[in-house]
Design an enzyme around this catalytic site. Structure first.
Site, mmCIF file in Angstrom:
data_model
loop_
_atom_site.group_PDB
_atom_site.id
_atom_site.type_symbol
_atom_site.label_atom_id
_atom_site.label_comp_id
_atom_site.label_asym_id
_atom_site.label_seq_id
_atom_site.Cartn_x
_atom_site.Cartn_y
_atom_site.Cartn_z
ATOM 1 N N ASP A 135 -8.091 -31.799 -29.299
ATOM 2 C CA ASP A 135 -9.098 -33.023 -28.939
ATOM 3 C C ASP A 135 -9.345 -33.827 -29.194
ATOM 4 O O ASP A 135 -8.927 -34.732 -28.840
ATOM 5 C CB ASP A 135 -10.602 -32.479 -29.608
ATOM 6 C CG ASP A 135 -11.131 -31.168 -28.654
ATOM 7 O OD1 ASP A 135 -10.361 -30.838 -28.062
ATOM 8 O OD2 ASP A 135 -11.704 -30.832 -29.545
ATOM 9 N N ARG A 171 -18.335 -31.457 -44.272
ATOM 10 C CA ARG A 171 -18.107 -32.809 -43.164
ATOM 11 C C ARG A 171 -18.775 -33.814 -43.686
ATOM 12 O O ARG A 171 -18.306 -35.211 -43.740
ATOM 13 C CB ARG A 171 -19.163 -32.329 -42.070
ATOM 14 C CG ARG A 171 -18.361 -31.146 -41.776
ATOM 15 C CD ARG A 171 -17.019 -31.412 -41.024
ATOM 16 N NE ARG A 171 -16.760 -30.746 -39.228
ATOM 17 C CZ ARG A 171 -15.334 -29.873 -39.925
ATOM 18 N NH1 ARG A 171 -15.096 -30.653 -41.120
ATOM 19 N NH2 ARG A 171 -15.195 -29.338 -38.904
ATOM 20 N N ASP A 202 -21.121 -29.690 -35.812
ATOM 21 C CA ASP A 202 -20.595 -31.171 -36.735
ATOM 22 C C ASP A 202 -20.849 -32.395 -35.987
ATOM 23 O O ASP A 202 -21.077 -33.506 -37.101
ATOM 24 C CB ASP A 202 -18.972 -30.618 -36.301
ATOM 25 C CG ASP A 202 -18.895 -30.242 -38.064
ATOM 26 O OD1 ASP A 202 -19.376 -29.598 -38.754
ATOM 27 O OD2 ASP A 202 -17.481 -29.757 -37.716
ATOM 28 N N SER A 216 -10.934 -20.645 -32.119
ATOM 29 C CA SER A 216 -10.769 -22.409 -32.955
ATOM 30 C C SER A 216 -11.203 -22.158 -34.061
ATOM 31 O O SER A 216 -12.266 -21.037 -34.839
ATOM 32 C CB SER A 216 -12.349 -22.668 -32.235
ATOM 33 O OG SER A 216 -12.740 -23.978 -33.044
#
Length: 405
Positions: free
Chosen positions: A18, A100, A129, A181
């Site tokens: 990505d 995060r 996220d 993932s």
């Protein structure tokens, strides 16, 4: 898409498919802006960091900054959450959620340092996220613009992303065969997608990365001693270590015995249910050690309050509200309780379990004299009668009222 005024963007970059596609996409769609890649080392597989700077530059980044956040992540983000006892929906140890805010904070700091006017992340529009990144951006640097490609571009699949990079001769190690993932840091690794998208499918062996299958774990149990000070793990097997070093050691021991596996369906903040296999071997040992000391030192009401703090904290952290006053308030309360959470615990690791089998604390409220089933000189059983009479007084009055009707 608002591209005006954006000249330099700092991208939270991982080197995966990505973010590799995001760099050229930003340059093409944001007026040839400069893209600075930011990589957070939070304890992921070192192989993921090998050559990451070269990869970012090949994708079109003007610079790539790799920042080591491992010690800060465990000490200042993981350990404070552990003090509260937070478990999202009763099982999830918040591995991605805790990572995060520290990534986003360091990204903001770099953006301000290099004079960027925008921030970018690779989170999809379906997940949590995006909220965690952008809530942190807003709390720390509301003047910076935010770009979220997954909410703007028309690339909707792994195949499309691979074709996009191929057309531009940008190398990538991603492939269609990589069906899962994954998110990895020092605290945990999560696996989603592939066979796990149907909750009726049992996980395949390749759904688990760190830990030995509990069925194949050693037949001989192994004991580990964990030292706790003020609700923080400070030593393993008698050796004082930094928070990150404690975790590393416990990760290795726990993984060997298949400790820390969960297979759950959780409620995302955006309303979607998602299924994942999470592995948190060292973290599971830490949590069990902390709870064991709490059992000794916290009185009934204090323990109940700590559980309430943990419940609330789990949602605050999961939702990305790390820099909110509410998180700071919960943390202050948990730290107050943790002042007395000092002790030593021996845990037995065996076939996926980490069981506290010995525990001690200088602050222990457990008294063998009072708890014994044998003869004692400290407890007068007759006192219990008056206590029960007062404790049940409202029930007595209610029953007497009923009898009068």
């Amino acid at each position: 898409m608002q591209t005006q005024g954006i000249k330099k963007i700092v991208l939270a970059y991982s080197g995966g498919l990505d973010t590799s596609a995001i760099i050229p996409w930003l340059k093409e769609n944001y007026g040839g802006c400069e893209v600075v890649a930011f990589v957070a080392n939070i304890g992921q597989d070192p192989a993921d960091l090998e050559g990451v700077e070269k990869k970012a530059l090949q994708s079109g980044a003007s610079e790539c900054h790799v920042v080591d956040l491992r010690e800060e992540f465990i000490s200042e983000y993981v350990y404070p959450v552990l003090q509260t006892g937070a478990l999202y929906e009763g099982t999830y140890l918040l591995g991605t959620s805790m990572a995060r805010p520290i990534i986003a904070k360091a990204q903001v700091e770099l953006a301000l340092k290099v004079g960027a006017d925008a921030l970018c992340h690779g989170a999809t529009g379906k997940g949590n996220d995006q909220v965690r990144f952008e809530t942190t951006y807003t709390a720390l640097a509301p003047q910076l613009k935010v770009v979220a490609p997954w909410r703007e571009w028309n690339l909707r699949s792994r195949e499309a992303l691979l074709d996009y990079l191929k057309e531009r001769n940008i190398p990538t190690t991603a492939s269609l065969e990589k069906i899962y993932s994954r998110d990895e840091n020092a605290w945990h690794i999560s696996t989603e997608g592939g066979v796990l998208e149907s909750p009726w499918n049992a996980p395949n062996k390749d759904c688990w990365v760190w830990t030995v299958d509990p069925l194949e774990a050693p037949d001989q149990a192994e004991n580990v001693t964990v030292t706790v000070e003020k609700g923080r793990v400070v030593g393993v097997n008698g050796e004082k270590l930094s928070p990150f070093a404690c975790l590393e050691k416990l990760n290795a021991l726990g993984a060997k015995h298949g400790v820390g596996r969960i297979d759950i369906v959780e409620n995302r903040l955006v309303g979607i249910k998602s299924r994942g296999c999470y592995e948190t071997p060292g973290g599971t040992i830490m949590v069990n050690a902390l709870r064991a000391v709490e059992q000794l030192v916290l009185d009934r009401d204090s323990f109940k309050w700590r559980e309430q703090l943990g419940q609330e904290m789990s949602y605050v952290v999961y939702d990305g509200r790390w820099f909110a006053p509410l998180r700071q308030s919960i943390q202050a309360a948990a730290e107050s309780l943790a002042e007395l959470v000092n002790g030593e615990v021996v845990l037995q690791l065996y076939k996926g379990q980490a069981t506290a089998i010995q525990k001690k604390s200088i602050n222990s409220l457990y008294s063998e004299e009072f708890a014994t089933f044998g003869e004692d000189e400290v407890y007068d059983h007759r006192h219990a009668g008056g206590f029960i009479r007062l404790f049940s007084l409202s029930a007595r009055i209610r029953a007497l009222n009923e009898q009068k009707k």
